[in-house]
Design a protein around this motif. Structure first.
Motif, short mmCIF file in Angstrom:
data_model
loop_
_atom_site.label_atom_id
_atom_site.label_comp_id
_atom_site.label_asym_id
_atom_site.label_seq_id
_atom_site.Cartn_x
_atom_site.Cartn_y
_atom_site.Cartn_z
N UNK A 252 -4.62 31.60 12.69
CA UNK A 252 -2.64 31.78 12.44
C UNK A 252 -2.49 30.56 12.07
N UNK A 253 -2.10 30.41 10.26
CA UNK A 253 -1.75 28.85 10.18
C UNK A 253 -0.31 28.43 11.14
N UNK A 254 -0.75 27.05 10.71
CA UNK A 254 0.26 26.26 11.73
C UNK A 254 2.18 26.73 10.90
N UNK A 255 1.15 27.07 9.85
CA UNK A 255 2.95 26.73 8.53
C UNK A 255 3.39 28.60 8.63
N UNK A 256 2.94 29.10 9.56
CA UNK A 256 3.37 30.51 9.40
C UNK A 256 4.29 30.22 10.80
N UNK A 257 3.43 29.82 11.61
CA UNK A 257 3.90 29.51 12.97
C UNK A 257 5.50 29.13 13.13
N UNK A 258 5.08 27.69 12.45
CA UNK A 258 7.02 27.17 12.01
C UNK A 258 7.89 27.68 11.55
N UNK A 259 6.95 28.44 10.74
CA UNK A 259 8.20 29.34 9.72
C UNK A 259 9.08 30.14 10.70
N UNK A 260 7.99 30.56 11.61
CA UNK A 260 8.85 31.88 12.64
C UNK A 260 9.96 31.33 12.63
N UNK A 261 9.63 30.12 13.62
CA UNK A 261 10.18 29.97 14.65
C UNK A 261 11.74 29.33 14.43
N UNK A 262 11.60 29.15 12.83
CA UNK A 262 12.99 28.56 12.25
C UNK A 262 13.42 29.63 11.84
N UNK A 263 13.09 31.07 11.57
CA UNK A 263 14.01 32.59 11.14
C UNK A 263 14.60 32.23 12.11
N UNK A 264 16.01 32.85 11.93
CA UNK A 264 17.02 32.95 12.02
C UNK A 264 17.49 35.21 12.80
N UNK A 265 16.72 35.54 12.76
CA UNK A 265 17.18 37.34 12.92
C UNK A 265 18.26 38.05 13.81
N UNK A 266 18.85 38.85 12.91
CA UNK A 266 19.75 39.74 13.52
C UNK A 266 19.64 40.88 14.81
N UNK A 294 12.84 44.76 18.00
CA UNK A 294 11.45 44.66 17.04
C UNK A 294 11.24 43.12 16.88
N UNK A 295 11.60 42.82 16.22
CA UNK A 295 10.98 41.09 15.11
C UNK A 295 12.02 40.11 16.13
N UNK A 296 12.56 40.52 16.51
CA UNK A 296 13.94 38.85 17.57
C UNK A 296 12.67 39.25 18.40
N UNK A 396 9.39 38.32 12.05
CA UNK A 396 9.63 37.92 13.11
C UNK A 396 10.35 36.69 13.23
N UNK A 397 10.45 36.35 14.23
CA UNK A 397 11.21 35.11 15.08
C UNK A 397 10.67 35.03 16.43
N UNK A 398 10.30 33.93 16.21
CA UNK A 398 10.03 33.51 17.62
C UNK A 398 10.80 32.22 18.01
N UNK A 399 10.12 31.88 19.62
CA UNK A 399 11.32 30.76 20.46
C UNK A 399 10.27 29.57 20.29
N UNK A 405 3.83 26.94 19.66
CA UNK A 405 3.10 26.33 18.28
C UNK A 405 1.73 26.45 18.47
N UNK A 406 1.24 25.72 19.37
CA UNK A 406 -0.11 25.27 19.52
C UNK A 406 -1.43 25.85 20.20
N UNK A 407 -0.67 26.63 20.38
CA UNK A 407 -2.04 27.96 21.39
C UNK A 407 -1.62 28.92 20.28
N UNK A 408 -0.95 28.68 19.13
CA UNK A 408 -1.02 30.17 18.41
C UNK A 408 -1.80 29.26 17.12
N UNK A 409 -1.75 28.55 16.95
CA UNK A 409 -2.24 28.27 15.27
C UNK A 409 -3.65 27.12 15.70
#
Length: 470
Positions: A252-266, A294-296, A396-399, A405-409
């Motif tokens: 999993x590339x770090x950029x995908x992880x960081x993008x999901x951490x900055x996402x704000x889903x309802x 769901x994705x949040x 999806x939005x993740x914490x 972030x480090x563990x996923x990437x």
């Protein structure tokens, strides 16, 4: 000359004094002492229409943005300062309180400007003289700003999508229109990346290494370097201020992880509550709970050195509380059932039966058989790949958590002799990183696609559904 006119003249002289150089404004009016890189950046903003700053974590970007916003509002007549970031939390919980802090430090500025939850405005001309916070969720949020004196401030700029920048471009037409981009360099695509490469001739660019500033604890940098290696994407982005290179065998590339951490889903109130639980006991590993709808994801709970009875009680209480808070009549708990997790599974099931709760406990086995046996060597590999696909789908939005972030990437993969993807096993990962991927595993469990024989009470509520994982 009346006292009123004298005050206006003094204010005008003060404004003119700082127009060309924000540094004495920060020092004299805000009573702050900027770092060397902040001095360079402040003067670049005064003398260049576009400035881009990429840095490691915690170097003082938010303070820099706040100073620039207040300087621009003080030294220009009728300015507009639109501020944006990928998430509301970044704007309203981080940037906007920082502006309030510096505003209150100056009796002069506090008398001139009124701070509100999403706006800072001139007390006499609030309609034409203001800074405003608008999330980068859609291009129209950045539309409609046309003024002689205009400063766009983009926080966490790597996570802002190109259509937002295209809208901003349409407003940068006047002589005193400026653009400030700040952020960790988390993605290898987009306007922020191009500002340092293809479009560098348009920007004054600055890179800030965490190890070059006293604002970041040396222990933080050394810990990340020791755990993940100087050349890892984690260290490149979080410490060195470099764009990720994405290792060829990293899943999993770090950029995908960081993008999901900055996402704000309802919140999707029609979806189920699922809780992923990775269980540890008295060693150095963590026990992690991750609830999601769901994705949040709704948080990340971590504990160490607790017995299984205490862990089972906390997990059940957290699940019941989220069911109550989000009005969910049922939920699932997905547990890594190998090792000490098996004891927690048994205790939970017994308590749930006794209390007649609509909670289904699903025992998961990382080494178990995958649903798709043709492409994945085991169940854990399949679930990690499923999460990667959801990250690619941007649903999806993740914490926002450094360790997660480090563990996923940093988890690697290979191809077995049958041509199937196989995830690096936990023992090998722990030997290489010297840390267990507990937080990542709990998140994977929360989003896992699992089949289960559902308790009849829950099946009735679900209309006989057999598949969890949406």
């Amino acid at each position: 000359m009346t006292k009123h006119n004298k005050n206006i003249d003094e204010l005008a002289r003060s404004m003119r004094q700082y127009i060309a150089d924000p540094v004495p404004f920060v020092q004299n009016v805000l009573k702050a002492q900027p770092d060397k890189w902040q001095i360079e950046c402040l003067r670049a903003i005064a003398n260049h229409p576009r400035v881009a700053v990429r840095s490691g974590h915690g170097v003082g970007k938010t303070a820099l943005e706040s100073w620039a916003i207040l300087w621009f509002m003080f030294t220009r007549p009728f300015p507009k300062v639109p501020c944006t970031a990928p998430t509301q939390q970044q704007l309203l919980d981080i940037l906007w309180p920082e502006i309030s802090k510096w505003l209150k430090r100056s009796e002069l500025l506090d008398g001139l400007f009124d701070w509100q939850k999403t706006k800072v405005q001139n007390r006499i001309h609030p309609e034409r003289w203001f800074a405003t916070a608008r999330t980068a969720s859609k291009p129209e949020n950045m539309a409609g700003f046309h003024e002689e004196h205009l400063l766009f401030v983009i926080d966490e700029a790597s996570g802002v999508m190109d259509p937002i920048y295209e809208t901003i471009e349409g407003a940068l037409t006047t002589k005193d229109a400026k653009l400030l981009l700040c952020g960790n360099p988390t993605q290898n695509i987009g306007t922020f990346k191009r500002a340092f490469h293809e479009d560098r001739d348009l920007y004054y660019t600055i890179k800030v290494n965490c190890m070059d500033t006293d604002r970041v604890a040396s222990a933080y940098c050394q810990r990340l370097i020791r755990q993940y290696g100087m050349d890892s994407d984690v260290v490149r982005v979080r410490v060195l201020g470099e764009f990720p290179k994405s290792e060829p065998d990293g899943l999993i590339p770090l950029e995908l992880v960081e993008a999901a951490m900055m996402r704000d889903l309802d919140i999707d109130y029609n979806s189920m509550l699922h809780v992923g639980a990775d269980i540890a006991r008295f060693g150095d590993d963590e026990t992690i709970f991750v609830p999601r709808i769901a994705g949040k994801t709704l948080g990340l709970f971590h504990y160490t050195k607790q017995d299984t009875t205490t862990t089972a009680g906390k997990l059940l209480n957290i699940t019941k509380n989220f069911m109550r808070d989000y009005h969910k009549p049922y939920a699932t708990i997905r547990i890594d059932d190998d090792g000490v997790g098996g004891g927690v599974t048994d205790m939970l099931r017994e308590t749930i039966r006794e209390q007649r709760l609509n909670i289904d406990v699903i025992a998961c086995h990382n080494g178990g058989s995958p649903i798709d046996k043709e492409h994945y060597a085991n169940w854990a590999t399949e679930q990690w790949c499923n999460l990667k696909q959801r990250l690619l789908d941007e649903d999806i939005e993740i914490p926002n958590d450094d360790e997660l972030s480090a563990q996923l990437s940093t988890r690697k993969y290979s191809i077995d002799r049958r041509g199937r993807i196989i995830l690096e096993d936990k023992k090998t990962y722990k030997k290489r990183i010297r840390r267990s991927p507990d937080r990542a595993d709990a998140l994977i469990l929360a989003f896992a696609k699992v089949r289960n024989n559902i308790d009849p009470n829950i099946a009735a509520l679900l209309g006989g559904a057999k598949l969890y994982g949406n």
